[in-house]
Design an enzyme around this catalytic site. Sequence first.
Site, PDB file in Angstrom:
ATOM      1  N   ASP A  35      -1.157  -3.796  -6.080  1.00  0.00           N
ATOM      2  CA  ASP A  35      -0.090  -3.033  -5.434  1.00  0.00           C
ATOM      3  C   ASP A  35       1.265  -3.666  -5.718  1.00  0.00           C
ATOM      4  O   ASP A  35       1.344  -4.769  -6.265  1.00  0.00           O
ATOM      5  CB  ASP A  35      -0.348  -2.916  -3.919  1.00  0.00           C
ATOM      6  CG  ASP A  35      -0.627  -4.255  -3.248  1.00  0.00           C
ATOM      7  OD1 ASP A  35      -0.524  -5.298  -3.921  1.00  0.00           O
ATOM      8  OD2 ASP A  35      -0.952  -4.250  -2.051  1.00  0.00           O
TER       9      ASP A  35
ATOM     10  N   ASN B  94      -2.132  -3.965  10.078  1.00  0.00           N
ATOM     11  CA  ASN B  94      -2.480  -2.597  10.501  1.00  0.00           C
ATOM     12  C   ASN B  94      -3.797  -2.142   9.865  1.00  0.00           C
ATOM     13  O   ASN B  94      -4.134  -0.966   9.929  1.00  0.00           O
ATOM     14  CB  ASN B  94      -1.351  -1.638  10.106  1.00  0.00           C
ATOM     15  CG  ASN B  94      -1.109  -1.623   8.607  1.00  0.00           C
ATOM     16  OD1 ASN B  94      -1.771  -2.361   7.870  1.00  0.00           O
ATOM     17  ND2 ASN B  94      -0.190  -0.802   8.157  1.00  0.00           N
TER      18      ASN B  94
ATOM     19  N   HIS C 256      -4.418  -2.240   6.615  1.00  0.00           N
ATOM     20  CA  HIS C 256      -4.294  -1.708   5.247  1.00  0.00           C
ATOM     21  C   HIS C 256      -5.012  -2.603   4.238  1.00  0.00           C
ATOM     22  O   HIS C 256      -5.207  -3.801   4.456  1.00  0.00           O
ATOM     23  CB  HIS C 256      -2.828  -1.450   4.861  1.00  0.00           C
ATOM     24  CG  HIS C 256      -1.996  -2.640   4.551  1.00  0.00           C
ATOM     25  ND1 HIS C 256      -0.620  -2.606   4.545  1.00  0.00           N
ATOM     26  CD2 HIS C 256      -2.311  -3.937   4.224  1.00  0.00           C
ATOM     27  CE1 HIS C 256      -0.152  -3.789   4.213  1.00  0.00           C
ATOM     28  NE2 HIS C 256      -1.156  -4.622   4.024  1.00  0.00           N
TER      29      HIS C 256
ATOM     30  N   GLU D  26      -2.482   2.672   3.585  1.00  0.00           N
ATOM     31  CA  GLU D  26      -2.070   2.557   4.982  1.00  0.00           C
ATOM     32  C   GLU D  26      -2.968   3.405   5.897  1.00  0.00           C
ATOM     33  O   GLU D  26      -3.674   4.302   5.413  1.00  0.00           O
ATOM     34  CB  GLU D  26      -0.616   3.034   5.105  1.00  0.00           C
ATOM     35  CG  GLU D  26       0.379   2.274   4.231  1.00  0.00           C
ATOM     36  CD  GLU D  26       0.744   0.894   4.775  1.00  0.00           C
ATOM     37  OE1 GLU D  26      -0.123   0.191   5.329  1.00  0.00           O
ATOM     38  OE2 GLU D  26       1.923   0.511   4.634  1.00  0.00           O
TER      39      GLU D  26
HETATM   40  C1  F6R Z   1      -1.048  -7.777  -1.228  1.00  0.00           C
HETATM   41  C2  F6R Z   1      -1.822  -6.761  -0.513  1.00  0.00           C
HETATM   42  C3  F6R Z   1      -1.764  -6.644   0.966  1.00  0.00           C
HETATM   43  C4  F6R Z   1      -2.135  -7.953   1.658  1.00  0.00           C
HETATM   44  C5  F6R Z   1      -2.156  -7.800   3.176  1.00  0.00           C
HETATM   45  C6  F6R Z   1      -2.381  -9.129   3.878  1.00  0.00           C
HETATM   46  O1  F6R Z   1      -1.234  -7.640  -2.625  1.00  0.00           O
HETATM   47  O2  F6R Z   1      -2.482  -5.985  -1.138  1.00  0.00           O
HETATM   48  O3  F6R Z   1      -2.626  -5.617   1.374  1.00  0.00           O
HETATM   49  O4  F6R Z   1      -3.401  -8.369   1.212  1.00  0.00           O
HETATM   50  O5  F6R Z   1      -0.968  -7.248   3.627  1.00  0.00           O
HETATM   51  O6  F6R Z   1      -1.288  -9.963   3.619  1.00  0.00           O
HETATM   52  P1  F6R Z   1      -1.330 -11.525   3.979  1.00  0.00           P
HETATM   53  O7  F6R Z   1      -2.413 -12.103   3.143  1.00  0.00           O
HETATM   54  O8  F6R Z   1       0.030 -12.046   3.605  1.00  0.00           O
HETATM   55  O9  F6R Z   1      -1.626 -11.600   5.439  1.00  0.00           O
END
Ligand code: F6R
Length: 247
Positions: free
Chosen positions: A69, A138, A140, A145
């Site tokens: 992403d 959340n 995701h 989302e």
């Molecule tokens: C990042 C991604 C996001 C993160 C998620 C958790 O490439 O795909 O979905 O994996 O937001 O983020 P952290 O690890 O910073 O808590």
Amino acid sequence: MITPVKIYNDHQALSQEVSKLIVLQVSEKPASVLCLAAGDTPREAYNLLRQLASEGKADFSTCTFIGLDEWVGIPPENEGSCAFFLHTNIFSPMRIAPSQVHLFNALSREPAMECRKMDEYIRQVGGIDLMLVGVGMNGHIGFNEPGVREDLDAHVVDLDETTQSVGQKYFKEKTTLLKGVTLGFRSIMQSRKVIMMASGKKKADIIQRALEGPITTEVPASLIRRHPQNLIMLDRDAASFLEGGSS
Ligand code: F6R
């Protein structure tokens, strides 16, 4: 279907096991196609991966890396971008050749076209062998989302408010984060294996909902339970609200 859940004492132990599984993947299939999340959760696993590679215990020279992403409009030189994270933590220190890496171009004037290019690239390289994903506050996965459709390949998304605010942690200054591009759940489900990783008390509630609540697009992480080759890897803190056993 029973979802395999592994729980480790702490973030370090979790990161060690995740890095070992990535090494195992590339030793079993040196030309693996890998899709590795950015973010705080896997950072230490990537540190360990670098160490293993520098000790000659892992060879990524014939792997292909696919982006999961990206924040639309954020250039790869910005330290908050997923590209910057992956280059700094994996590609540059492990001397991965640019030809081995295919990330979203977040600056494309036509992000939807960028997504079709990504789908086509994944098809050309024969699909993704291993995805490592984190879990947003959340629920995701990537930027899929809450409320996401399950039948999408790579697509452009309007970021949820939680993602817009939590995402600030990656940036030096306040940054407007309205849209993202992400692999979709169809791409995730077609990946041969998926590891979902979570760490820390702050993830305990969403992990409980993802693993013990209904499988629903309202909690995208819960959809990972439907993947036939999934593995959920948690530290004790992230698992602390789970009622069901541990291993
Ligand atoms: C990042 C991604 C996001 C993160 C998620 C958790 O490439 O795909 O979905 O994996 O937001 O983020 P952290 O690890 O910073 O808590």
